[in-house]
Write an enzyme that holds these catalytic residues in place. Structure first.
Site, PDB file in Angstrom:
ATOM      1  N   ASP A  17       0.859  -1.177   0.000  1.00 37.20           N
ATOM      2  CA  ASP A  17       0.000   0.000   0.000  1.00 37.20           C
ATOM      3  C   ASP A  17       0.904   1.238   0.000  1.00 37.20           C
ATOM      4  OD1 ASP A  17      -2.343   1.684   0.492  1.00 37.20           O
ATOM      5  OD2 ASP A  17      -1.547   1.856   2.523  1.00 37.20           O
ATOM      6  N   ASP A  26      -1.950  -0.488   5.953  1.00 42.88           N
ATOM      7  CA  ASP A  26      -2.139   0.061   7.298  1.00 42.88           C
ATOM      8  C   ASP A  26      -3.500   0.708   7.505  1.00 42.88           C
ATOM      9  OD1 ASP A  26      -1.783   2.405   5.753  1.00 42.88           O
ATOM     10  OD2 ASP A  26      -1.121   3.484   7.550  1.00 42.88           O
ATOM     11  N   ASP A  71      -7.608  -0.944   3.494  1.00 41.71           N
ATOM     12  CA  ASP A  71      -6.775  -2.081   3.083  1.00 41.71           C
ATOM     13  C   ASP A  71      -7.288  -3.408   3.631  1.00 41.71           C
ATOM     14  OD1 ASP A  71      -4.924  -0.350   1.820  1.00 41.71           O
ATOM     15  OD2 ASP A  71      -3.953   0.042   3.740  1.00 41.71           O
TER      16      ASP A  71
END
Length: 750
Positions: free
Chosen positions: A438, A635, A639
Site C-alpha cells: 500500500d 495500514d 486495506d
C-alpha cells in the site's frame, strides 16, 4: 437452536463449529454438511472455526445443519447470532477454553517432571528414592493421563463412534498402552520385573503434556480471528440525527431509509452513504481511500458512511443504507476472504489416517508373531513388543514438530517487533513470491509535511507568515505548515483576525496587510495573479503534492508544497525484498500521477493506482489467479479487504486497528524493513518445521520395525518398552532442540 423455516435457493448460512483440531476434522464436517439434502456447497474454515453453507433449491433449516455437524462428532453453539452480546459470550467462552488448556498444561508439566526424574534413576541418581516407587509414579501419572489428556481420549471415542481416526487416535492409543502396561507393572511387580519389564509412565505423561501445549498454542493463535469484522462494524454509528419537517430526531441507524435527510455535527461519523444538500466541511475518508488529507465537502458532494466529519456541519440525503453502504460491502469482502478455504494442510494430520491403521496392524502382527513363534513366556514377549510398537509410534515428535518451531519462531519475531498470528501466517509468508505494498502509511509516512517552499530565497519569511495565518486552523495542510515553522524555530508575526473557507483556504490579517493562503481558485476569486508560479506549481502537483498559494496585500509571495513523503527506509527495504526473490507492486487509491511519483522514489515499477477500496481485494485476487502467492502490506481500514484476501496480510502497527486485525502479520515498529525480517524468519521457521517433520517420520520409519523385533532373528536385538519410551523422549527432545535454534535468528551470520 430453534427450528426455522427452510431457506430459498442461493441462501448462504454462516455458523460456528466447535471441536475441530485438524484438517481431518474439517473434511468430516464438510462431508457431513454436503450430505444434507438441499446443500449445494459447504466450506469449513479451521482458523475461524466457522462453516459457510450455500443452499440449492429448498434448503434445510439450521436445525438440520446442526444435526449433521453433531452426527460428525462436533457441535454448533445454541446461540449463533452476531449480536454484540452473543459475540461477547463467544469471546468469553474462548477465553475460558484457553485458560483451561493453560491450566492442563501447567498441571501436566508439574506432574510429569517428577515422573521423569523417578523413571530414569541412571540419568537422575540424585532423585529421592521414594520417587522411584512405581506406585508413586502411577499416582502422579494418572491425573495427567485422564485429566490433562482428557480431550484426546474423548476425541478418539467420538471418532470411533463415527468410523474415523485422526491424531487423537494415535495419542489416545499410545498413551493408554503405555499407561495401562505401566499400571500392570506397578500392580504386579513380581510378575513383570523378573522378566525385565519396567514401568514407563514418563512416556504417556510427557506425550500428553507436550501435545496439550500444542493445543494451547493453537487456541491462542485463533483467539482473535473475528476482531476485524467486529471493528469494522463498530465504525458505523448507532444513532443518526434525521430531519423531519424541520425538526431533528435521533433514530437507530438500522431504521434509516433512502432519501432521508441526516444532520452531521463536527467530529461525528457519517451514518450512511449519501449526498450533501446543505453546509460545508471537510471529511476524513482515509478509512476508504487511504488518502491522508481530508476531503472538502459542499452541496452535491458524495459522503460515505463510516467516514469522520471535520470541523464543519452539514446535511446530507441518504443514497445507500444498511447492507448497501460501502462500509457494509467492505465488511462483506473481509468476511468472504476470511471465510474462504485456505490451501494450507497440516502434514501430520494428512498422514494420520494412514499412519494409525498401519501402526495398529503392525502392533497386531507383532503380537501374533511373538505369541506364535517367540521364546517363553510367549505372551509376555508378545505383549511387550506390541506395546513397544505402540509407544515408539506415538506421534510425540509429529505433534511437537510444528508447535515448538512456531512457538520459538513467533517468540523471536515478537522480540524483533513482528507478530505472527498463527502457524498459517508463517507457512503462507514463506511461500509468497509477490509482495503488494500500500502507499499511504506504508511506503509513505502517512501524514502531510512541507516538502517545498518557492521561492527558496525567502522560504523562512514565507513559512513564518503562512504558519502565523494557519495557527488557528485545524486543517492538516495548515498543521503541516505550522509544524514545519516550529521545526525551523521561526518567529511568527501576530495575526489579528482569522477566517477559514472550507475547500478554498484561509484569510487572515497581519501587520503588513491581509494574508491569503489557499488554492488557485481562492487566489483567482480574490484577484491575485498566480501566472508567474503556475508552471512550478503544476510540476509540484504532478508529483502528487498539494499546493498552497501564499499572498500578502493582494500580491502573490510564493507557494508551499505539502505532501505525504516516502519513508526513509522504504527504498532500501524494497531493494532487500527484491533480493529475496519477490516481485514488488504498489497498490493505491490515489491518482496515477501521485502513485507513480512515490513508486519511482521507492524503486517500484509495477503500480496499481486509482483503485477503490472495494476493488483492492479484486486486484489481489487477480494476481492470485495468475498463480502467484501474494503477501499484502497495508495500514488503513480501506486495506482490510485486500489484507484478508491476500495469502498473507501484513499490517503496519502505525495503521488502524481494523487493518491489524484483518492481517495475519503485524509489524509493531512500523518499519518496512520489518517485512524483510518477517519473510526471512518465516522461511527459517518453515525450514525448521520441515526438518522436525522429516526427523519425526524418519524416526518412526526406522524404529517401528526395530520395536517390532525384525532385528531379533539377525542380531538378537529387542527394543523393550522402556527403551521405546526413552527413544520417543529423545525424539521429542531432538525436535525441541532443533526448534530452539531459532532463538538465535538475527544474531550473527546465518
Amino acid at each position: 437452536m430453534s427450528q426455522v423455516e427452510p431457506r430459498p435457493a442461493g441462501t448462504r448460512i454462516d455458523f460456528p463449529v466447535r471441536g475441530m483440531h485438524c484438517a481431518a476434522c474439517v473434511d468430516k464436517v464438510e462431508r457431513s454438511l454436503l450430505a444434507v439434502p438441499g446443500v449445494r456447497r459447504a466450506v469449513v474454515n479451521l482458523a475461524t472455526e466457522r462453516a459457510t453453507v450455500e443452499l440449492a433449491g429448498t434448503g434445510p433449516s439450521l436445525e438440520d445443519l446442526r444435526r449433521a455437524v453433531a452426527g460428525a462428532g462436533y457441535t454448533v453453539p445454541e446461540e449463533i447470532a452476531t449480536t454484540p452480546q452473543a459475540e461477547d459470550r463467544e469471546r468469553q467462552e474462548r477465553r475460558r477454553e484457553n485458560r483451561l488448556l493453560r491450566l492442563r498444561f501447567a498441571v501436566g508439566a508439574a506432574l510429569s517432571i517428577p515422573v521423569v526424574l523417578g523413571s530414569m534413576p541412571a540419568a537422575f541418581p540424585w532423585a529421592p528414592g521414594w520417587l522411584r516407587d512405581p506406585r508413586v509414579l502411577w499416582a502422579l501419572a494418572t491425573p495427567v493421563q485422564f485429566w490433562v489428556g482428557w480431550q484426546f481420549h474423548r476425541g478418539f471415542a467420538r471418532e470411533l463412534a463415527h468410523g474415523s481416526v485422526s491424531m487423537n487416535a494415535l495419542v489416545s492409543i499410545g498413551t493408554n498402552a503405555a499407561y495401562f502396561f505401566s499400571a500392570a507393572v506397578a500392580l504386579w511387580p513380581h510378575r513383570f520385573t523378573s522378566a525385565g519389564a519396567m514401568p514407563y509412565f514418563e512416556a504417556s505423561a510427557l506425550l500428553t503434556t507436550f501435545l496439550v501445549l500444542g493445543r494451547w498454542l493453537e487456541a491462542k493463535a485463533r483467539s482473535g480471528t473475528g476482531e476485524a469484522i467486529r471493528r469494522l462494524m463498530r465504525l458505523e454509528p448507532r444513532m443518526a440525527r434525521v430531519l423531519t419537517n424541520g425538526r431533528e430526531e435521533e433514530i437507530p441507524v438500522g431504521s434509516l431509509e433512502v432519501d432521508a435527510l441526516v444532520r452531521v455535527r463536527p467530529g461525528e461519523r457519517i451514518p450512511a452513504d449519501g449526498e450533501v444538500v446543505d453546509g460545508v466541511s471537510t471529511v476524513d475518508e482515509s478509512m476508504l481511500t487511504g488518502e491522508s488529507l481530508p476531503v472538502a465537502k459542499g452541496p452535491g458532494a458524495p459522503v460515505v458512511g463510516g467516514s469522520v466529519n471535520g470541523t464543519g456541519s452539514f446535511t446530507f440525503r441518504t443514497v445507500r443504507v444498511g447492507r448497501e453502504t460501502v462500509l457494509a460491502q467492505i465488511v462483506k469482502l473481509v468476511e468472504e476472504a476470511q471465510g474462504s478455504k485456505a490451501p494450507i494442510q497440516r502434514l501430520a494430520d494428512r498422514v494420520a489416517a494412514v499412519f494409525v491403521p498401519v501402526i495398529l496392524a503392525i502392533a497386531a502382527l507383532t503380537f501374533g508373531a511373538w505369541w506364535r513363534w517367540g521364546p517363553e513366556p510367549a505372551f509376555f514377549h508378545a505383549l511387550t513388543n506390541a506395546v513397544a510398537v505402540l509407544v515408539i509410534a506415538c506421534p510425540c515428535a509429529m505433534g511437537l514438530a510444528t508447535p515448538t518451531a512456531v512457538m520459538v519462531g513467533t517468540g523471536r519475531g515478537a522480540q524483533l517487533g513482528i507478530l505472527f498470528k498463527s502457524a498459517e501466517s508463517l507457512e503462507g509468508l514463506h511461500q509468497a513470491n509477490t509482495l503488494v505494498l500500500d502507499k499511504t502509511g506504508t511506503l509513505t509516512i502517512g501524514r502531510p509535511v512541507v516538502t517545498d517552499v518557492v521561492p527558496g530565497a525567502a522560504a523562512d519569511e514565507l513559512l513564518a507568515l503562512a504558519a502565523a495565518a494557519e495557527q488557528g486552523s485545524e486543517h492538516p495542510l495548515g498543521e503541516a505548515i505550522v509544524s514545519e515553522a516550529k521545526t525551523r524555530g521561526l518567529a511568527l508575526p501576530p495575526i489579528s483576525s482569522f477566517e477559514a473557507t472550507p475547500g478554498q483556504g484561509v484569510d487572515a490579517l497581519a501587520p503588513d496587510g491581509r494574508v491569503l493562503l489557499g488554492s488557485a481558485r481562492m487566489m483567482t476569486s480574490r484577484g491575485v495573479e498566480i501566472g508567474g508560479l503556475d508552471q512550478v506549481a503544476r510540476a509540484l502537483a504532478a508529483e502528487g503534492k498539494s499546493i498552497v498559494y501564499v499572498a500578502l496585500g493582494g500580491r502573490l509571495l510564493g507557494v508551499i508544497a505539502v505532501g505525504d513523503v516516502l519513508r526513509s527506509e522504504a527504498r532500501a527495504a524494497v531493494q532487500a525484498l527484491r533480493a529475496l526473490g519477490l516481485d514488488i507492486a504498489m497498490l493505491t487509491g490515489d491518482a496515477r500521477a501521485t502513485g507513480e511519483a512515490i513508486a519511482r522514489q521507492a524503486g517500484i515499477e509495477q503500480v496499481m493506482a486509482d483503485v477503490r477500496p472495494e476493488q483492492k481485494a479484486a486486484e489481489i485476487k487477480r494476481i492470485q489467479e495468475s498463480g502467484r502467492v501474494v503477501a499484502m502490506v497495508g495500514d488503513g481500514i480501506n486495506d482490510a479487504p485486500a489484507l484478508a484476501q491476500a495469502d498473507v496480510g501484513i499490517a503496519m502497527a502505525s495503521g488502524t486497528d481494523v487493518a491489524i486485525a484483518a492481517a495475519k502479520v503485524t509489524l509493531m515498529r512500523g518499519d518496512l524493513r520489518g517485512v524483510v525480517t518477517a519473510i526471512d524468519l518465516s522461511r527459517r521457521t518453515m525450514r525448521t518445521i520441515k526438518e522436525n517433520l522429516g526427523w519425526a517420520f524418519g524416526y518412526n520409519l526406522v524404529l517401528v520395525p526395530v520395536a517390532a523385533g525384525v532385528l531379533y532373528p539377525i542380531w538378537g536385538i529387542l527394543l523393550s518398552p522402556i527403551l521405546a519410551g526413552m527413544a520417543m523422549a529423545f525424539s521429542s527432545a531432538s525436535v525441541v532442540a532443533n526448534s530452539l535454534r531459532l532463538k538465535r535468528f538475527g544474531v550473527g551470520p546465518r
